[in-house]
Design a protein around this motif. Structure first.
Motif, PDB file in Angstrom:
ATOM      1  N   LEU A   1       0.809  -1.211   0.000  1.00 47.07           N
ATOM      2  CA  LEU A   1       0.000   0.000   0.000  1.00 47.07           C
ATOM      3  C   LEU A   1       0.843   1.263   0.000  1.00 47.07           C
ATOM      4  O   LEU A   1       0.386   2.328  -0.443  1.00 47.07           O
ATOM      5  N   LYS A   2       2.061   1.173   0.496  1.00 50.23           N
ATOM      6  CA  LYS A   2       2.951   2.345   0.521  1.00 50.23           C
ATOM      7  C   LYS A   2       3.912   2.380  -0.670  1.00 50.23           C
ATOM      8  O   LYS A   2       4.814   3.215  -0.727  1.00 50.23           O
ATOM      9  N   GLY A   3       3.734   1.437  -1.617  1.00 50.09           N
ATOM     10  CA  GLY A   3       4.562   1.423  -2.813  1.00 50.09           C
ATOM     11  C   GLY A   3       5.977   0.952  -2.587  1.00 50.09           C
ATOM     12  O   GLY A   3       6.886   1.312  -3.344  1.00 50.09           O
ATOM     13  N   LEU A   4       6.184   0.100  -1.583  1.00 44.14           N
ATOM     14  CA  LEU A   4       7.536  -0.346  -1.241  1.00 44.14           C
ATOM     15  C   LEU A   4       7.854  -1.749  -1.743  1.00 44.14           C
ATOM     16  O   LEU A   4       8.987  -2.217  -1.591  1.00 44.14           O
ATOM     17  N   VAL A   5       6.884  -2.427  -2.342  1.00 42.69           N
ATOM     18  CA  VAL A   5       7.128  -3.750  -2.909  1.00 42.69           C
ATOM     19  C   VAL A   5       7.745  -3.578  -4.297  1.00 42.69           C
ATOM     20  O   VAL A   5       7.287  -2.736  -5.083  1.00 42.69           O
TER      21      VAL A   5
END
Length: 283
Positions: free
Chosen positions: A158-162
């Motif tokens: 959800l935080k764009g860290l994947v």
């Protein structure tokens, strides 16, 4: 006759040990003393009693190991429900953690760990739990579990860290818009921990990726460092029960060894160990 059941949130595994040494298996709906109503548990017990009475009418010793915290009132009600269908000479209801300890430690001392959708652990002296580090659920704890692994992944997603390649594949396979995820976790009547734990198979498909490996290994290390190392691991080995731990025994075993933890066994279904425990118990 001895009736043994390991009751989880989604299913209950029953074993009926007959006087001739044979054993029957039954599977019913899950039972959780903390989250289910007494009426819902009673319905499962009543149906189970009917099914058992059709196979054996001898007096029964009943040993139930149940998720949640069973009350004295529930114990009495369960005995009454069984007695309608079969003679009951003894009934004992314990937590699933006691069941895990008896399954992997038997009648001796040791440390038990549950690694499934949730996690838990304790130190056992051969008769009772003598120390327990509370799991605290998937919001405050449950390190090492499938639900916490899913939570860590979804929080990063959800935080764009994947990493992009994994994120894109995840989006193509699961409903992954922000509103859907938040609704399933915070507003759904179904189990949020089950929802999060359901992402574990996808995550583990990518274990060779450095990002995923760090996530998985870190989840296990947190369980070892925050829970298991509070027990006397210099003296006792750790027995692990639960499908998640069993499936990942190579990974968990390697990390445990690096952390100085000795593993005695991995057991997918604690009811198998409980059968042996009660076979060796005095009648």
């Amino acid at each position: 006759m001895k009736i043994i059941a390991d009751c989880g949130a989604t299913k209950s595994e029953w074993r009926i040990l007959h006087l001739d040494g044979t054993a029957d298996r039954l599977v019913t709906g899950g039972m959780n003393a903390s989250t289910m109503s007494a009426d819902a548990i009673a319905a499962i017990i009543a149906e189970t009693g009917k099914r058992i009475s059709a196979t054996d009418s001898s007096a029964a010793e009943i040993y139930l190991y149940m998720a949640g915290i069973p009350s004295d009132e529930l114990s009495g009600r369960v005995k009454d429900l069984f007695s309608v269908h079969i003679p009951v000479s003894k009934i004992e209801i314990n937590t699933d953690l006691t069941g895990a300890a008896r399954a992997v430690c038997g009648h001796g001392p040791g440390i038990a760990a549950i690694l499934g959708t949730g996690s838990n652990s304790c130190q056992y002296d051969g008769e009772k739990i003598v120390k327990r580090v509370y799991s605290s659920g998937f919001i405050l704890g449950d390190e090492g579990s499938a639900a916490t692994l899913g939570k860590l992944f979804i929080a990063d997603f959800l935080k764009g860290l994947v990493p992009e390649a994994i994120s894109s594949e995840f989006s193509s396979r699961y409903p992954s818009d922000y509103g859907t995820i938040i609704s399933n976790i915070y507003r759904s009547e179904d189990s949020p921990s089950g929802y999060l734990g359901g992402f574990a198979p996808f995550i583990l498909e990518h274990y060779d990726h450095p990002y995923i490996k760090k996530l998985v290994d870190g989840n296990f290390r947190a369980f070892i460092r925050r829970s298991l190392k509070q027990y006397d691991t210099d003296t006792y080995e750790v027995g692990v029960v639960g499908g998640f731990g069993h499936a990942l025994q190579d990974i968990f075993g390697h990390i445990a060894s690096e952390e100085g933890i000795r593993i005695s066994c991995f057991m997918k279904d604690p009811v198998d160990g409980l059968v042996e425990y009660h076979r060796l118990s005095h009648p």
